[in-house]
Design a protein around this motif. Structure first.
Motif, short mmCIF file in Angstrom:
data_model
loop_
_atom_site.label_atom_id
_atom_site.label_comp_id
_atom_site.label_asym_id
_atom_site.label_seq_id
_atom_site.Cartn_x
_atom_site.Cartn_y
_atom_site.Cartn_z
N ASP A 167 1.01 -1.22 -0.07
CA ASP A 167 -0.12 -0.05 0.05
C ASP A 167 0.74 1.29 -0.15
O ASP A 167 0.57 2.16 -0.77
CB ASP A 167 -1.02 0.03 1.20
CG ASP A 167 -2.03 -0.96 1.19
OD1 ASP A 167 -2.23 -1.45 0.01
OD2 ASP A 167 -2.39 -1.33 2.15
N ILE A 168 1.86 1.40 0.84
CA ILE A 168 2.84 2.28 0.96
C ILE A 168 3.57 2.58 -0.67
O ILE A 168 3.68 3.66 -0.92
CB ILE A 168 3.89 2.32 2.07
CG1 ILE A 168 2.98 2.21 3.30
CG2 ILE A 168 4.87 3.37 1.80
CD1 ILE A 168 4.33 1.66 4.50
N GLU A 169 3.88 1.53 -1.23
CA GLU A 169 4.53 1.52 -2.26
C GLU A 169 3.88 2.17 -3.44
O GLU A 169 4.18 2.95 -4.02
CB GLU A 169 4.98 0.24 -2.91
CG GLU A 169 6.44 -0.26 -2.18
CD GLU A 169 6.86 -1.47 -2.49
OE1 GLU A 169 7.87 -1.69 -2.71
OE2 GLU A 169 6.05 -2.44 -2.88
N ILE A 170 2.28 1.55 -3.16
CA ILE A 170 1.46 2.20 -4.55
C ILE A 170 1.28 3.64 -4.24
O ILE A 170 1.48 4.30 -5.19
CB ILE A 170 0.24 1.19 -4.13
CG1 ILE A 170 0.45 -0.09 -5.10
CG2 ILE A 170 -0.91 1.90 -5.34
CD1 ILE A 170 -0.79 -1.04 -4.84
N ARG A 171 1.09 4.24 -3.02
CA ARG A 171 0.83 5.50 -2.65
C ARG A 171 1.83 6.35 -3.31
O ARG A 171 2.00 7.49 -4.01
CB ARG A 171 0.60 5.78 -1.25
CG ARG A 171 -0.90 5.21 -0.88
CD ARG A 171 -0.93 5.34 0.52
NE ARG A 171 -0.68 6.61 1.17
CZ ARG A 171 -0.57 7.00 2.49
NH1 ARG A 171 -0.53 5.99 3.56
NH2 ARG A 171 -0.44 8.13 2.87
N LEU A 172 3.22 5.74 -2.99
CA LEU A 172 4.37 6.39 -3.46
C LEU A 172 4.65 6.57 -4.94
O LEU A 172 4.97 7.35 -5.59
CB LEU A 172 5.65 5.88 -2.98
CG LEU A 172 5.96 6.11 -1.25
CD1 LEU A 172 6.92 5.21 -0.81
CD2 LEU A 172 6.04 7.46 -0.94
N ARG A 218 -4.39 9.32 -7.78
CA ARG A 218 -4.42 9.24 -6.61
C ARG A 218 -5.76 9.04 -6.15
O ARG A 218 -6.02 8.40 -4.87
CB ARG A 218 -3.58 10.42 -5.93
CG ARG A 218 -2.18 10.54 -6.03
CD ARG A 218 -1.47 11.75 -5.50
NE ARG A 218 -2.06 13.12 -6.11
CZ ARG A 218 -1.90 14.16 -5.82
NH1 ARG A 218 -1.02 14.33 -4.78
NH2 ARG A 218 -2.50 15.25 -6.43
N ASN A 219 -6.92 9.55 -6.85
CA ASN A 219 -8.19 9.48 -6.30
C ASN A 219 -8.97 8.70 -7.06
O ASN A 219 -10.34 8.62 -7.29
CB ASN A 219 -8.84 10.97 -6.29
CG ASN A 219 -8.40 11.68 -5.32
OD1 ASN A 219 -8.11 11.07 -4.05
ND2 ASN A 219 -8.17 13.14 -5.29
N ALA A 235 -9.38 -0.24 -5.15
CA ALA A 235 -9.25 -1.64 -5.77
C ALA A 235 -8.92 -1.79 -7.19
O ALA A 235 -8.17 -2.67 -7.60
CB ALA A 235 -10.46 -2.35 -5.55
N SER A 236 -9.19 -1.04 -8.02
CA SER A 236 -9.28 -0.96 -9.38
C SER A 236 -7.70 -0.53 -9.79
O SER A 236 -7.09 -1.35 -10.69
CB SER A 236 -10.01 -0.06 -10.17
OG SER A 236 -9.68 0.21 -11.52
N ILE A 237 -7.33 0.45 -9.20
CA ILE A 237 -5.91 1.00 -9.57
C ILE A 237 -4.87 -0.21 -8.89
O ILE A 237 -3.80 -0.18 -9.69
CB ILE A 237 -5.76 2.28 -9.00
CG1 ILE A 237 -4.60 2.97 -9.66
CG2 ILE A 237 -5.22 2.28 -7.36
CD1 ILE A 237 -5.22 3.55 -10.98
N PHE A 253 6.81 -2.82 -6.59
CA PHE A 253 6.09 -1.52 -7.02
C PHE A 253 7.30 -0.39 -6.95
O PHE A 253 7.33 0.77 -7.44
CB PHE A 253 4.92 -1.04 -6.25
CG PHE A 253 3.62 -1.88 -6.63
CD1 PHE A 253 3.27 -1.96 -7.73
CD2 PHE A 253 3.27 -2.78 -5.40
CE1 PHE A 253 2.04 -2.50 -8.06
CE2 PHE A 253 2.23 -3.43 -5.85
CZ PHE A 253 1.50 -3.50 -7.01
N SER A 254 8.06 -0.61 -6.18
CA SER A 254 9.34 0.44 -5.67
C SER A 254 10.28 0.32 -6.76
O SER A 254 10.66 1.43 -7.34
CB SER A 254 9.91 0.13 -4.34
OG SER A 254 9.21 0.34 -3.28
N ALA A 255 10.55 -0.91 -7.49
CA ALA A 255 11.13 -1.02 -8.56
C ALA A 255 10.41 -0.27 -9.74
O ALA A 255 11.26 0.39 -10.80
CB ALA A 255 11.55 -2.22 -8.93
N LEU A 256 9.20 -0.49 -10.03
CA LEU A 256 8.42 0.26 -11.04
C LEU A 256 8.46 1.67 -11.07
O LEU A 256 8.56 2.55 -11.99
CB LEU A 256 7.00 -0.23 -10.93
CG LEU A 256 6.05 0.13 -12.20
CD1 LEU A 256 6.59 -0.03 -13.53
CD2 LEU A 256 4.81 -0.48 -11.72
#
Length: 283
Positions: free
Chosen positions: A16-21, A35-36, A40-42, A58-61
């Motif tokens: 979740d943290i990685e996705i937000r970043l 961001r909004n 679930a979809s994103i 996700f950090s690598a992405l």
């Protein structure tokens, strides 16, 4: 707590943290704001992108996105992908033809906005419908999307042959007054829609998340886009549509979308309730 469950929970928190970043990086680096979008979809789309692009995390992405501009269109391809077809939900297009078009005939000129045009299927559906109803020559069609790749696909107007049977049946059920085959030729391994259908089309990148009002429209069709937004972003988009419509103009949404919980619902009246077609109130 079982150690395996505890580790799995921690892994989800880290993801979740990685996705937000990652979404913050995408916004700060390239000004694409997801961001909004519905989480679930994103999350599902980002997982698919990470796996198919061969990224371990996700950090690598995120790192690849920040340092390699070639990664941007690839990632946007996953984040903006929409499955559509020509004359999707034929009853919607029949309602446009039978209920909305008679009102549109009263205008000397028309501006139609297809917001989130994706690969162009809905655009060509409306252009064909307007041609059959004799309104094409007085109409400018604005086809917008945040994805340049989607806009390029739409501007080519080439679709796989195995999709044409479904397109043809949808066109018939929508009240089509000609044969869909009148509008395309076969070639390049697909059906190539006539370039004259694009004579009055303006393709433009536009974000419902960050961009402003888009001209003054008599009809806005934005189908199956809002379902990917959270409530805050839905409100922004619907407010944008309201402000982009002339008074008495029409807004068409997807079959699973509505204005019921929108802060801007009072700005619209139901016009064809079952088909999610609304009319901007005069006041």
């Amino acid at each position: 707590m079982d150690a395996a469950l505890r580790d799995a929970g921690l892994s989800d928190v880290i993801e979740d943290i990685e996705i937000r970043l990652l979404l913050e990086a995408l916004n700060l680096r390239y000004h694409y704001d997801f961001r909004n979008y519905a989480q679930a979809s994103i999350r599902r789309r980002l997982k698919q992108a990470r796996q198919r692009l061969g990224m371990p995390t996700f950090s690598a992405l995120q790192e690849a996105l920040l340092h390699d501009k070639a990664m941007l269109p690839q990632l946007l391809g996953y984040l903006t992908v929409q499955v559509s077809e020509m004359f999707r939900d034929p009853s919607y297009f029949r309602a446009i033809r039978e209920k909305v078009v008679p009102v549109l005939r009263t205008y000397p000129s028309l501006r139609i906005w297809i917001a989130g045009c994706s690969g162009g299927e809905e655009l060509y559906s409306l252009v064909i419908l307007f041609r059959e109803e004799g309104l094409e020559e007085r109409t400018i069609f604005y086809a917008t999307d945040i994805s340049q790749e989607a806009l390029e696909t739409a501007s080519r107007g080439i679709y796989a042959l195995d999709r044409i049977k479904g397109f043809t049946e949808n066109h018939r059920l929508s009240g089509g007054k000609s044969s869909l085959s009148d509008y395309y030729t076969t070639g390049y391994g697909g059906a190539v829609f006539d370039k004259s259908l694009r004579d009055r089309v303006v393709f433009s990148d536009h974000s419902l998340v960050t961009d402003a009002v888009f001209a003054e429209m008599q009809l806005i069709s934005c189908r199956n886009v809002l379902i990917y937004f959270n409530r805050e972003l839905q409100n922004r988009a619907i407010g944008l549509f309201r402000d982009s419509l002339v008074r008495g103009g029409f807004l068409g949404l997807g079959s699973k979308e509505n204005l019921r919980f929108s802060a801007h619902a009072d700005g619209f009246a139901n016009f064809v309730r079952d088909e999610k077609i609304y009319q901007r109130r005069e006041g």
